[in-house]
Write an enzyme that holds these catalytic residues in place. Sequence first.
Site, short mmCIF file in Angstrom:
data_model
loop_
_atom_site.label_atom_id
_atom_site.label_comp_id
_atom_site.label_asym_id
_atom_site.label_seq_id
_atom_site.Cartn_x
_atom_site.Cartn_y
_atom_site.Cartn_z
CG MET A 265 -1.92 -1.15 1.21
SD MET A 265 -2.93 -1.10 -0.28
CE MET A 265 -3.34 -2.80 -0.48
N GLY A 266 0.40 2.30 -0.62
CA GLY A 266 1.16 3.54 -0.68
C GLY A 266 1.87 3.72 -2.01
CB CYS A 267 2.94 1.53 -4.64
SG CYS A 267 4.30 1.03 -3.56
CD GLN A 268 0.24 7.42 -9.62
OE1 GLN A 268 1.37 7.86 -9.55
NE2 GLN A 268 -0.72 8.03 -10.30
CB SER A 269 2.61 1.19 -9.99
OG SER A 269 3.02 2.28 -10.77
#
Length: 145
Positions: free
Chosen positions: A59-63
């Site tokens: 979590m916390g990744c745009q991809s």
Amino acid sequence: MSDPFILPQEETALEAIEAIKDELDLFDDWMQRYSYLIDLGEKLPDFPQDWQNDSFRVMGCQSQVWLNFCQKEDKIFFAGSSDAAIVKGLVSLLLRIYSGRSAPEILAVDPEFIKDLGLSGALSANRSNGVASMVKAIQSIASQK
């Protein structure tokens, strides 16, 4: 299917960081470095399709980024992937640094290496946040071992 977990190339995480720095320094600009990252991502072992779900998502990744691990004796081995080519290359770099290391060694690696490699200045804010989220996930796993 081949083993998706990454074996260490260098003896220590700090040696891996130095080797990556030397490799990135071979390129004149960030377009060449991005191509290098994409190549690294393409060389990652296949990440099993059944792991590409929210259970393994960082979590916390745009991809979309997925991370899994296993422990063998006192070493933690990581597998990872992303649906974005450059991010998959960044996953490859992080796994090269962290996979196959002991929990204390993983926790001793200062995430400042991201700045030292010049990555944070060359990446978009979203990608930088994603790299930080991946490091945080890896260190969280290590802190529980």
